[in-house]
Design a protein around this motif. Structure first.
Motif, mmCIF file in Angstrom:
data_model
loop_
_atom_site.group_PDB
_atom_site.id
_atom_site.type_symbol
_atom_site.label_atom_id
_atom_site.label_comp_id
_atom_site.label_asym_id
_atom_site.label_seq_id
_atom_site.Cartn_x
_atom_site.Cartn_y
_atom_site.Cartn_z
ATOM 1 N N GLY A 187 47.303 -5.330 -54.356
ATOM 2 C CA GLY A 187 46.063 -6.182 -54.526
ATOM 3 C C GLY A 187 46.207 -7.126 -53.515
ATOM 4 O O GLY A 187 47.425 -7.580 -53.085
ATOM 5 N N ARG B 132 37.368 -0.617 -61.837
ATOM 6 C CA ARG B 132 37.506 -1.940 -61.444
ATOM 7 C C ARG B 132 36.591 -2.818 -62.285
ATOM 8 O O ARG B 132 35.683 -2.354 -62.857
ATOM 9 N N SER C 13 34.543 -9.917 -62.709
ATOM 10 C CA SER C 13 34.535 -10.973 -63.752
ATOM 11 C C SER C 13 33.137 -10.987 -64.526
ATOM 12 O O SER C 13 32.204 -11.257 -63.778
ATOM 13 N N THR D 224 35.356 -7.989 -55.030
ATOM 14 C CA THR D 224 36.280 -8.498 -55.784
ATOM 15 C C THR D 224 36.207 -8.204 -57.097
ATOM 16 O O THR D 224 35.164 -8.211 -57.750
ATOM 17 N N ALA D 225 37.516 -7.962 -57.516
ATOM 18 C CA ALA D 225 37.504 -7.327 -59.032
ATOM 19 C C ALA D 225 38.985 -7.114 -59.512
ATOM 20 O O ALA D 225 39.867 -7.222 -58.226
ATOM 21 N N VAL D 226 39.278 -6.954 -60.619
ATOM 22 C CA VAL D 226 40.569 -6.488 -61.020
ATOM 23 C C VAL D 226 40.497 -4.811 -60.899
ATOM 24 O O VAL D 226 39.673 -4.197 -61.540
ATOM 25 N N TYR D 227 41.276 -4.324 -60.239
ATOM 26 C CA TYR D 227 41.318 -2.846 -59.879
ATOM 27 C C TYR D 227 42.563 -2.094 -60.840
ATOM 28 O O TYR D 227 43.666 -2.669 -60.905
ATOM 29 N N TYR D 228 42.065 -1.235 -61.687
ATOM 30 C CA TYR D 228 42.940 -0.420 -62.633
ATOM 31 C C TYR D 228 43.089 0.758 -62.389
ATOM 32 O O TYR D 228 42.036 1.532 -61.985
ATOM 33 N N GLY E 14 46.621 -3.567 -63.756
ATOM 34 C CA GLY E 14 45.594 -4.145 -63.027
ATOM 35 C C GLY E 14 46.262 -4.886 -61.715
ATOM 36 O O GLY E 14 47.326 -5.445 -62.058
ATOM 37 N N THR E 15 45.319 -4.937 -60.785
ATOM 38 C CA THR E 15 45.794 -5.778 -59.718
ATOM 39 C C THR E 15 44.568 -6.375 -59.214
ATOM 40 O O THR E 15 43.382 -5.722 -58.927
ATOM 41 N N GLN E 16 44.700 -7.802 -58.864
ATOM 42 C CA GLN E 16 43.421 -8.416 -58.352
ATOM 43 C C GLN E 16 43.296 -8.251 -56.748
ATOM 44 O O GLN E 16 44.203 -8.328 -56.163
ATOM 45 N N THR F 124 40.566 -9.682 -54.249
ATOM 46 C CA THR F 124 39.542 -10.797 -53.861
ATOM 47 C C THR F 124 39.107 -10.659 -52.478
ATOM 48 O O THR F 124 40.181 -10.787 -51.452
#
Length: 116
Positions: A9, A38, A41, A92-96, A109-111, A113
């Motif tokens: 990320g 993903r 927020s 844009t999100a945290v990807y899991y 998770g990896t951010q 942006t």
């Protein structure tokens, strides 16, 4: 269960690319699923792409990433990848990373942006 570790990320400008990696510890049944979700927020976690470890049945993509993201696997390395291109700020999100081998397994998770 299986442990999943994501990497790759970061911050990228709109239109750019990133590649995420997910490495699974231990052996995983070929009957299990491996995929990416993903969570932006304030929003619910959503499916990005999912496939069987063997690749049988192809890859299921969310409509919002079709043609832009590509899922792949290297079973010899127990690793799945998500190549993301033409990124948008909405990505844009945290990807899991996720696998359903012996229960629900999630990575940390990896951010990602994407700036406009």
């Amino acid at each position: 269960q299986v442990q999943l570790v994501e990497s790759g990320g970061g911050l990228v400008q709109a239109g750019g690319s990133l590649r995420l990696s997910c490495t699974a510890s231990g052996s995983i049944s070929s009957r299990s699923l491996i995929g990416w979700y993903r969570q932006a927020s304030g929003k619910q976690r959503e499916l990005v792409a999912v496939s069987a470890w063997t690749g049988g049945g192809g890859v299921r993509y969310a409509d919002f990433v079709k043609g832009r993201f590509t899922f792949s696997r290297d079973n010899s390395k127990n690793t799945a990848y998500l190549q993301m291109s033409s990124l948008k700020p909405d990505d844009t999100a945290v990807y899991y990373c996720y696998s359903n081998w012996r229960g629900d397994n999630w990575g940390q998770g990896t951010q990602v942006t994407v700036s406009s």
